[in-house]
Design a protein around this motif. Structure first.
Motif, mmCIF file in Angstrom:
data_model
loop_
_atom_site.group_PDB
_atom_site.id
_atom_site.type_symbol
_atom_site.label_atom_id
_atom_site.label_comp_id
_atom_site.label_asym_id
_atom_site.label_seq_id
_atom_site.Cartn_x
_atom_site.Cartn_y
_atom_site.Cartn_z
ATOM 1 N N HIS A 133 -6.139 -16.670 9.498
ATOM 2 C CA HIS A 133 -5.566 -16.435 10.822
ATOM 3 C C HIS A 133 -6.415 -15.443 11.607
ATOM 4 C CE1 HIS A 133 -1.808 -18.635 10.147
ATOM 5 N NE2 HIS A 133 -1.859 -18.152 8.912
ATOM 6 N N GLU A 134 -6.465 -15.647 12.914
ATOM 7 C CA GLU A 134 -7.304 -14.828 13.797
ATOM 8 C C GLU A 134 -6.805 -13.391 13.887
ATOM 9 O OE1 GLU A 134 -8.732 -14.903 18.504
ATOM 10 O OE2 GLU A 134 -7.344 -16.401 17.729
ATOM 11 N N ASP A 135 -5.514 -13.220 14.138
ATOM 12 C CA ASP A 135 -4.896 -11.902 14.300
ATOM 13 C C ASP A 135 -3.989 -11.630 13.116
ATOM 14 O OD1 ASP A 135 -5.745 -10.394 16.423
ATOM 15 O OD2 ASP A 135 -3.976 -10.718 17.669
ATOM 16 N N ARG A 136 -4.042 -10.397 12.575
ATOM 17 C CA ARG A 136 -3.202 -10.062 11.420
ATOM 18 C C ARG A 136 -2.712 -8.624 11.542
ATOM 19 N NH1 ARG A 136 -7.458 -10.706 6.932
ATOM 20 N NH2 ARG A 136 -8.608 -9.722 8.634
ATOM 21 N N GLY A 137 -1.442 -8.425 11.191
ATOM 22 C CA GLY A 137 -0.879 -7.091 11.205
ATOM 23 C C GLY A 137 0.061 -6.896 10.041
ATOM 24 N N ALA A 138 0.424 -5.637 9.781
ATOM 25 C CA ALA A 138 1.368 -5.305 8.720
ATOM 26 C C ALA A 138 2.242 -4.159 9.187
ATOM 27 C CB ALA A 138 0.628 -4.932 7.437
ATOM 28 N N TYR A 139 3.536 -4.281 8.943
ATOM 29 C CA TYR A 139 4.481 -3.221 9.274
ATOM 30 C C TYR A 139 5.099 -2.717 7.976
ATOM 31 C CZ TYR A 139 8.453 -0.759 11.357
ATOM 32 O OH TYR A 139 9.352 0.205 11.724
ATOM 33 N N VAL A 140 5.069 -1.401 7.769
ATOM 34 C CA VAL A 140 5.622 -0.817 6.547
ATOM 35 C C VAL A 140 7.110 -0.563 6.766
ATOM 36 C CG1 VAL A 140 5.424 1.005 4.832
ATOM 37 C CG2 VAL A 140 3.391 0.285 6.115
ATOM 38 N N VAL A 141 7.937 -1.333 6.070
ATOM 39 C CA VAL A 141 9.381 -1.201 6.195
ATOM 40 C C VAL A 141 9.889 -0.031 5.356
ATOM 41 C CG1 VAL A 141 11.599 -2.361 5.814
ATOM 42 C CG2 VAL A 141 9.622 -3.670 6.636
ATOM 43 N N SER A 142 9.383 0.089 4.133
ATOM 44 C CA SER A 142 9.779 1.192 3.256
ATOM 45 C C SER A 142 8.644 1.499 2.298
ATOM 46 C CB SER A 142 11.053 0.855 2.479
ATOM 47 O OG SER A 142 10.847 -0.259 1.640
ATOM 48 N N GLY A 143 8.662 2.702 1.724
ATOM 49 C CA GLY A 143 7.580 3.107 0.841
ATOM 50 C C GLY A 143 6.325 3.438 1.618
ATOM 51 N N ALA A 144 5.180 3.209 0.988
ATOM 52 C CA ALA A 144 3.887 3.485 1.624
ATOM 53 C C ALA A 144 2.827 2.588 1.004
ATOM 54 C CB ALA A 144 3.501 4.956 1.439
ATOM 55 N N VAL A 145 1.752 2.344 1.771
ATOM 56 C CA VAL A 145 0.626 1.552 1.271
ATOM 57 C C VAL A 145 -0.673 2.263 1.617
ATOM 58 C CG1 VAL A 145 1.799 -0.682 1.400
ATOM 59 C CG2 VAL A 145 0.527 0.174 3.385
ATOM 60 N N GLU A 146 -1.719 1.879 0.908
ATOM 61 C CA GLU A 146 -3.060 2.399 1.183
ATOM 62 C C GLU A 146 -4.015 1.259 1.492
ATOM 63 O OE1 GLU A 146 -4.404 4.829 -2.013
ATOM 64 O OE2 GLU A 146 -2.831 6.343 -1.751
ATOM 65 N N GLN A 147 -4.971 1.557 2.374
ATOM 66 C CA GLN A 147 -6.034 0.614 2.687
ATOM 67 C C GLN A 147 -7.289 1.418 2.983
ATOM 68 O OE1 GLN A 147 -7.826 -0.381 5.766
ATOM 69 N NE2 GLN A 147 -8.891 -1.868 4.493
ATOM 70 N N ALA A 148 -8.344 1.164 2.251
ATOM 71 C CA ALA A 148 -9.623 1.866 2.420
ATOM 72 C C ALA A 148 -9.438 3.377 2.374
ATOM 73 C CB ALA A 148 -10.290 1.443 3.729
ATOM 74 N N GLY A 149 -8.598 3.853 1.453
ATOM 75 C CA GLY A 149 -8.414 5.281 1.275
ATOM 76 C C GLY A 149 -7.458 5.947 2.245
ATOM 77 N N ARG A 150 -6.922 5.192 3.196
ATOM 78 C CA ARG A 150 -5.952 5.742 4.151
ATOM 79 C C ARG A 150 -4.546 5.344 3.729
ATOM 80 N NH1 ARG A 150 -7.621 4.138 10.134
ATOM 81 N NH2 ARG A 150 -5.883 5.558 10.579
ATOM 82 N N ARG A 151 -3.606 6.255 3.932
ATOM 83 C CA ARG A 151 -2.218 6.036 3.535
ATOM 84 C C ARG A 151 -1.361 5.787 4.776
ATOM 85 N NH1 ARG A 151 1.300 7.384 -0.786
ATOM 86 N NH2 ARG A 151 3.408 8.009 -0.109
ATOM 87 N N PHE A 152 -0.467 4.817 4.670
ATOM 88 C CA PHE A 152 0.397 4.455 5.788
ATOM 89 C C PHE A 152 1.843 4.442 5.319
ATOM 90 C CE2 PHE A 152 -3.770 2.609 6.363
ATOM 91 C CZ PHE A 152 -4.111 3.106 7.613
ATOM 92 N N GLU A 153 2.669 5.176 6.057
ATOM 93 C CA GLU A 153 4.060 5.380 5.669
ATOM 94 C C GLU A 153 4.989 4.374 6.361
ATOM 95 O OE1 GLU A 153 4.874 7.704 3.518
ATOM 96 O OE2 GLU A 153 3.026 8.904 3.426
ATOM 97 N N ALA A 154 6.248 4.395 5.923
ATOM 98 C CA ALA A 154 7.269 3.548 6.538
ATOM 99 C C ALA A 154 7.353 3.825 8.034
ATOM 100 C CB ALA A 154 8.616 3.808 5.877
ATOM 101 N N GLY A 155 7.483 2.756 8.813
ATOM 102 C CA GLY A 155 7.593 2.889 10.255
ATOM 103 C C GLY A 155 6.272 2.817 10.991
ATOM 104 N N GLN A 156 5.193 2.449 10.303
ATOM 105 C CA GLN A 156 3.894 2.288 10.960
ATOM 106 C C GLN A 156 3.449 0.831 10.908
ATOM 107 O OE1 GLN A 156 1.593 5.294 8.700
ATOM 108 N NE2 GLN A 156 1.484 6.464 10.593
ATOM 109 N N MET A 157 2.785 0.388 11.985
ATOM 110 C CA MET A 157 2.215 -0.953 12.040
ATOM 111 C C MET A 157 0.700 -0.853 12.150
ATOM 112 S SD MET A 157 2.802 -4.122 14.756
ATOM 113 C CE MET A 157 4.330 -4.719 14.006
ATOM 114 N N MET A 158 0.006 -1.568 11.275
ATOM 115 C CA MET A 158 -1.445 -1.653 11.323
ATOM 116 C C MET A 158 -1.852 -3.032 11.831
ATOM 117 S SD MET A 158 -0.140 -0.170 8.381
ATOM 118 C CE MET A 158 -0.689 -1.043 6.915
ATOM 119 N N VAL A 159 -2.814 -3.068 12.746
ATOM 120 C CA VAL A 159 -3.395 -4.326 13.219
ATOM 121 C C VAL A 159 -4.855 -4.330 12.788
ATOM 122 C CG1 VAL A 159 -3.800 -5.835 15.181
ATOM 123 C CG2 VAL A 159 -1.829 -4.277 15.195
ATOM 124 N N PHE A 160 -5.292 -5.410 12.135
ATOM 125 C CA PHE A 160 -6.593 -5.442 11.477
ATOM 126 C C PHE A 160 -7.630 -6.224 12.282
ATOM 127 C CE2 PHE A 160 -3.222 -5.027 8.372
ATOM 128 C CZ PHE A 160 -3.625 -3.909 7.665
#
Length: 310
Positions: free
Chosen positions: A209-236
């Motif tokens: 897909h051309e456009d991709r995003g992720a929204y953290v509903v709960s917990g936390a995730v990491e991508q390339a050494g950066r941490r993203f908490e609940a309530g954040q949306m990343m667009v790649f």
């Protein structure tokens, strides 16, 4: 349920680059004791693929006879999906649909030229407090579908593709991803998925897909050494191989995206359109209030009141 090898491929690790184009921190809005967090549209970004509106509803707890009470209101130029984690919500629309929205199910309402609906938690049998938590999303329609007739599709949770891999459980709500296809027909290419990650588990984003995003509903995730908490949306950034890794408490995500539309969209109140003229026409039709012969009708069984034009 079945294991899906596409959810567990070789993904870049260690020195992988930061693939994030935009980070969105939703703004909270109080709707009379009920809080929503709006990620889209945002000042930095109007859409992710065709997704033009993204609200986290709750979490909240509704007392009996008190809760969500959204009176009939109109939409044009979009399709809506209200996806619940907890609780239930009563949907009625001008097509005559009378459907309870429950956790994990798809309720896909295509507004096209125009539809009116209400959303309430009006279950007379409710005698105890009800937890309520979910995501409401709007998808903008391509120009060729803006004037299509309205329609409504309901798909129970059990009928959706459920993918399993090491520490990953994913339900595909809309579109195509990881070699699977959800049953609801959409007007453009997209994906929308509810993903639960065990601690340390990794999920790759679909790379088709051309456009991709992720929204953290709960917990936390990491991508390339950066941490993203609940309530954040990343667009790649388009084209990058991206995987998200859950933190020590695990995570729940909504993954979304798809092909971008053929041009910009205007959004005003509950109307989405490719031109300002379409918005003005819809405003005038709602203002006139000709429920018998006009562009909009009120939902059968819920036609005693409506939300006036702002």
């Amino acid at each position: 349920m079945s294991w899906n090898p596409a959810l567990d491929p070789h993904c870049p690790t260690g020195d992988e680059v930061d693939a994030i184009d935009t980070l969105i921190v939703p703004r909270a809005r109080d709707l009379g004791g009920f809080e929503v967090r709006r990620a889209l549209p945002a000042p930095q970004r109007q859409m992710v693929g065709p997704f033009i509106f993204f609200d986290q509803m709750g979490p909240a707890e509704f007392l009996p006879t008190r809760g969500l009470d959204v009176r009939p209101h109109p939409h044009i130029g979009l399709a809506t999906i209200s996806y619940l984690y907890e609780g239930r919500m009563h949907h009625r629309d001008s097509l005559g649909t009378d459907q309870w929205i429950e956790p994990g199910a798809v309720n896909w309402m295509v507004a096209g030229q125009g539809i009116t609906h209400s959303e309430r938690t009006d279950d007379a049998t409710q005698t105890a407090p009800m937890p309520f938590f979910g995501i409401q999303t709007w998808v903008a329609l391509p120009k060729g579908h803006e004037d299509r007739p309205a329609e409504f599709d309901h798909v129970p949770a059990a009928a959706l593709p459920q993918l399993q891999a090491e520490g990953v459980s994913a339900r595909l709500i809309l579109g195509t991803a990881w070699g699977e296809k959800a049953p609801v027909r959409t007007a453009s290419e997209m994906f929308y998925a509810d993903v639960v990650l065990a601690p340390g588990a990794r999920v790759p984003l679909p790379d088709t897909h051309e456009d991709r995003g992720a929204y953290v509903v709960s917990g936390a995730v990491e991508q390339a050494g950066r941490r993203f908490e609940a309530g954040q949306m990343m667009v790649f950034r388009p084209g990058d191989a991206v995987a998200l890794t859950a933190g020590a408490q695990g995570a729940r995500l909504m993954l979304l995206g798809g092909e971008t539309l053929e041009g910009p969209r205007y959004i005003w109140w509950n109307f989405v359109a490719s031109s300002k003229e379409r918005i003005e026409e819809a405003k005038e039709a709602w203002r006139q209030g000709d429920w018998q012969n006009g562009r909009f009708q009120l939902p059968p069984g819920d036609d005693a009141e409506h939300i006036p034009l702002p």
